[in-house]
Design a protein around this motif. Sequence first.
Motif, PDB file in Angstrom:
ATOM      1  N   TYR B  35      -1.282   1.460  -0.069  1.00 20.22           N
ATOM      2  CA  TYR B  35      -1.111   0.529  -1.416  1.00 20.22           C
ATOM      3  C   TYR B  35      -2.330   0.964  -2.169  1.00 20.22           C
ATOM      4  O   TYR B  35      -3.388   1.427  -1.989  1.00 20.22           O
ATOM      5  N   GLN B  36      -2.273   0.520  -3.548  1.00 22.89           N
ATOM      6  CA  GLN B  36      -3.082   0.856  -4.713  1.00 22.89           C
ATOM      7  C   GLN B  36      -3.455  -0.628  -5.475  1.00 22.89           C
ATOM      8  O   GLN B  36      -2.574  -1.425  -5.508  1.00 22.89           O
ATOM      9  N   GLN B  37      -4.530  -0.699  -5.178  1.00 23.37           N
ATOM     10  CA  GLN B  37      -5.088  -2.378  -5.962  1.00 23.37           C
ATOM     11  C   GLN B  37      -6.119  -2.016  -7.003  1.00 23.37           C
ATOM     12  O   GLN B  37      -7.279  -1.465  -6.850  1.00 23.37           O
ATOM     13  N   ALA B  38      -5.397  -2.184  -8.185  1.00 24.71           N
ATOM     14  CA  ALA B  38      -6.310  -2.270  -9.402  1.00 24.71           C
ATOM     15  C   ALA B  38      -7.321  -3.487  -9.533  1.00 24.71           C
ATOM     16  O   ALA B  38      -7.123  -4.527  -8.696  1.00 24.71           O
ATOM     17  N   LEU B  39      -8.296  -3.241 -10.292  1.00 25.10           N
ATOM     18  CA  LEU B  39      -9.252  -4.343 -10.378  1.00 25.10           C
ATOM     19  C   LEU B  39      -8.470  -5.560 -10.922  1.00 25.10           C
ATOM     20  O   LEU B  39      -8.039  -5.630 -11.697  1.00 25.10           O
ATOM     21  N   GLY B  40      -8.590  -6.960 -10.160  1.00 24.96           N
ATOM     22  CA  GLY B  40      -8.296  -8.121 -10.640  1.00 24.96           C
ATOM     23  C   GLY B  40      -6.709  -8.188 -10.361  1.00 24.96           C
ATOM     24  O   GLY B  40      -6.222  -9.192 -10.686  1.00 24.96           O
ATOM     25  N   GLN B  41      -6.101  -7.148  -9.521  1.00 26.26           N
ATOM     26  CA  GLN B  41      -4.800  -7.273  -9.333  1.00 26.26           C
ATOM     27  C   GLN B  41      -4.507  -7.414  -7.768  1.00 26.26           C
ATOM     28  O   GLN B  41      -5.265  -6.815  -7.049  1.00 26.26           O
ATOM     29  N   GLY B  42      -3.340  -7.585  -7.244  1.00 23.34           N
ATOM     30  CA  GLY B  42      -3.056  -7.640  -6.092  1.00 23.34           C
ATOM     31  C   GLY B  42      -2.593  -6.165  -5.595  1.00 23.34           C
ATOM     32  O   GLY B  42      -2.348  -5.359  -6.507  1.00 23.34           O
ATOM     33  N   PRO B  43      -2.585  -5.827  -4.646  1.00 24.27           N
ATOM     34  CA  PRO B  43      -2.210  -4.703  -3.991  1.00 24.27           C
ATOM     35  C   PRO B  43      -0.563  -4.081  -4.529  1.00 24.27           C
ATOM     36  O   PRO B  43       0.213  -5.008  -4.475  1.00 24.27           O
ATOM     37  N   GLU B  44      -0.498  -2.943  -4.621  1.00 25.62           N
ATOM     38  CA  GLU B  44       0.996  -2.481  -5.033  1.00 25.62           C
ATOM     39  C   GLU B  44       1.162  -1.233  -4.065  1.00 25.62           C
ATOM     40  O   GLU B  44       0.486  -0.500  -3.746  1.00 25.62           O
ATOM     41  N   PHE B  45       2.491  -1.456  -3.504  1.00 23.11           N
ATOM     42  CA  PHE B  45       3.135  -0.382  -2.388  1.00 23.11           C
ATOM     43  C   PHE B  45       2.919   1.067  -3.020  1.00 23.11           C
ATOM     44  O   PHE B  45       3.434   1.103  -4.332  1.00 23.11           O
ATOM     45  N   LEU B  46       2.590   1.995  -2.302  1.00 27.81           N
ATOM     46  CA  LEU B  46       2.764   3.186  -2.616  1.00 27.81           C
ATOM     47  C   LEU B  46       3.731   3.905  -1.746  1.00 27.81           C
ATOM     48  O   LEU B  46       4.579   4.737  -2.018  1.00 27.81           O
ATOM     49  N   THR B  47       3.486   3.860  -0.650  1.00 27.72           N
ATOM     50  CA  THR B  47       4.436   4.699   0.241  1.00 27.72           C
ATOM     51  C   THR B  47       4.384   4.072   1.701  1.00 27.72           C
ATOM     52  O   THR B  47       3.494   3.383   2.115  1.00 27.72           O
ATOM     53  N   TYR B  48       5.336   4.662   2.544  1.00 31.10           N
ATOM     54  CA  TYR B  48       5.656   4.017   3.952  1.00 31.10           C
ATOM     55  C   TYR B  48       6.029   5.131   4.984  1.00 31.10           C
ATOM     56  O   TYR B  48       6.769   5.971   4.673  1.00 31.10           O
ATOM     57  N   PHE B  49       5.197   5.258   5.932  1.00 35.54           N
ATOM     58  CA  PHE B  49       5.565   6.150   6.885  1.00 35.54           C
ATOM     59  C   PHE B  49       6.297   5.295   8.292  1.00 35.54           C
ATOM     60  O   PHE B  49       5.588   4.241   8.649  1.00 35.54           O
ATOM     61  N   GLN B  50       7.154   5.822   8.879  1.00 29.89           N
ATOM     62  CA  GLN B  50       7.359   5.438  10.073  1.00 29.89           C
ATOM     63  C   GLN B  50       7.315   6.763  11.325  1.00 29.89           C
ATOM     64  O   GLN B  50       7.869   7.664  11.179  1.00 29.89           O
ATOM     65  N   ASN B  51       6.189   6.493  12.124  1.00 29.85           N
ATOM     66  CA  ASN B  51       5.777   7.662  12.960  1.00 29.85           C
ATOM     67  C   ASN B  51       5.175   8.778  11.999  1.00 29.85           C
ATOM     68  O   ASN B  51       4.637   8.506  11.043  1.00 29.85           O
ATOM     69  N   GLU B  52       5.676  10.000  11.973  1.00 28.71           N
ATOM     70  CA  GLU B  52       5.470  11.006  10.878  1.00 28.71           C
ATOM     71  C   GLU B  52       6.258  11.210   9.672  1.00 28.71           C
ATOM     72  O   GLU B  52       6.050  12.009   8.841  1.00 28.71           O
ATOM     73  N   ALA B  53       7.379  10.363   9.833  1.00 29.01           N
ATOM     74  CA  ALA B  53       8.426  10.404   8.884  1.00 29.01           C
ATOM     75  C   ALA B  53       8.094   9.464   7.678  1.00 29.01           C
ATOM     76  O   ALA B  53       7.902   8.487   7.739  1.00 29.01           O
ATOM     77  N   GLN B  54       7.926  10.121   6.502  1.00 29.31           N
ATOM     78  CA  GLN B  54       7.646   9.504   5.040  1.00 29.31           C
ATOM     79  C   GLN B  54       8.935   8.692   4.714  1.00 29.31           C
ATOM     80  O   GLN B  54       9.893   9.485   4.093  1.00 29.31           O
ATOM     81  N   LEU B  55       9.069   7.619   5.256  1.00 34.12           N
ATOM     82  CA  LEU B  55      10.665   7.024   4.790  1.00 34.12           C
ATOM     83  C   LEU B  55      10.733   6.579   3.224  1.00 34.12           C
ATOM     84  O   LEU B  55      12.038   6.428   2.818  1.00 34.12           O
ATOM     85  N   ASP B  56       9.678   6.328   2.584  1.00 33.23           N
ATOM     86  CA  ASP B  56       9.664   5.956   1.330  1.00 33.23           C
ATOM     87  C   ASP B  56       8.428   6.135   0.617  1.00 33.23           C
ATOM     88  O   ASP B  56       7.384   5.791   0.910  1.00 33.23           O
ATOM     89  N   LYS B  57       8.622   6.782  -0.731  1.00 29.91           N
ATOM     90  CA  LYS B  57       7.438   7.227  -1.385  1.00 29.91           C
ATOM     91  C   LYS B  57       7.599   6.751  -2.969  1.00 29.91           C
ATOM     92  O   LYS B  57       7.125   7.238  -3.798  1.00 29.91           O
ATOM     93  N   SER B  58       8.640   5.697  -3.081  1.00 30.59           N
ATOM     94  CA  SER B  58       8.774   5.160  -4.300  1.00 30.59           C
ATOM     95  C   SER B  58       7.788   4.697  -5.130  1.00 30.59           C
ATOM     96  O   SER B  58       7.884   4.679  -6.327  1.00 30.59           O
ATOM     97  N   GLY B  59       6.527   4.196  -4.447  1.00 28.43           N
ATOM     98  CA  GLY B  59       5.640   3.676  -5.385  1.00 28.43           C
ATOM     99  C   GLY B  59       4.608   4.944  -5.794  1.00 28.43           C
ATOM    100  O   GLY B  59       3.766   4.372  -6.698  1.00 28.43           O
ATOM    101  N   LEU B  60       4.731   5.965  -5.472  1.00 33.06           N
ATOM    102  CA  LEU B  60       3.522   6.992  -5.656  1.00 33.06           C
ATOM    103  C   LEU B  60       3.688   7.342  -7.250  1.00 33.06           C
ATOM    104  O   LEU B  60       4.793   7.486  -7.758  1.00 33.06           O
ATOM    105  N   PRO B  61       2.567   6.980  -8.015  1.00 31.24           N
ATOM    106  CA  PRO B  61       3.054   6.909  -9.290  1.00 31.24           C
ATOM    107  C   PRO B  61       3.057   8.194  -9.939  1.00 31.24           C
ATOM    108  O   PRO B  61       3.632   8.149 -11.159  1.00 31.24           O
TER     109      PRO B  61
END
Lengths: 109, 115
Positions: B35-61
């Motif tokens: 997750y990425q958290q900017a100052l004063g904001q809540g965390p925002e999702f970047l990416t997700y792994f299950q074991n070694e597999a990257q199943l979701d990278k939709s949040g990478l800016p």
Amino acid sequence: LAKTTQPISMDSYEGQEVNITCSHNNIATNDYITWYQQFPSQGPRFIIQGYKTKVTNEVASLFIPADRKSSTLSLPRVSLSDTAVYYCLVGVRDYKLSFGAGTTVTVRA
Amino acid sequence: GAGVSQSPRYKVAKRGQDVALRCDPISGHVSLFWYQQALGQGPEFLTYFQNEAQLDKSGLPSDRFFAERPEGSVSTLKIQRTQQEDSAVYLCASSFSGGTGGEQYFGPGTRLTVT
């Protein structure tokens, strides 16, 4: 994901009960309501989760009315160490947590 | 037991430099999140792994952001050619499973400052 609305900030004093209400009008049938707590310079920490009625653990209680369009996190007898940001999350269907800006709770002596 | 650890805790990079942020999840946790958290904001999702597999990278800016978890445990988030807007706290979280339930265990984060 259901949109949530919670107050930006709340002030309290030691020993008081703090209640934070979160609105989530478009909550879906399968959605759970989850609250996280974040202290400065730390990552968020899971506090409590519920689906309906009332859930209580050693840290807090979560009250959810029958229509589930809102929920209230209750922190009993707060201390200075409860000063933190509290996030209400709805719609945690899988792995993406959507935090929003949260509620900054400041406890004063 | 040990929680999620991240290193370094603080990183200052000059604009244009590459950085690598490390996450050690809780042992046995299958799922890992960034997750990425900017100052004063809540965390925002970047990416997700299950074991070694990257199943979701939709949040990478942008394509300057790259994450890997080659052996299904430690993960690295790499940012190439850093920009000032990359300044934020980068949080890693892990969970025993990646399904519903919502309980993710977060590390303390790495605060990245790009000058």
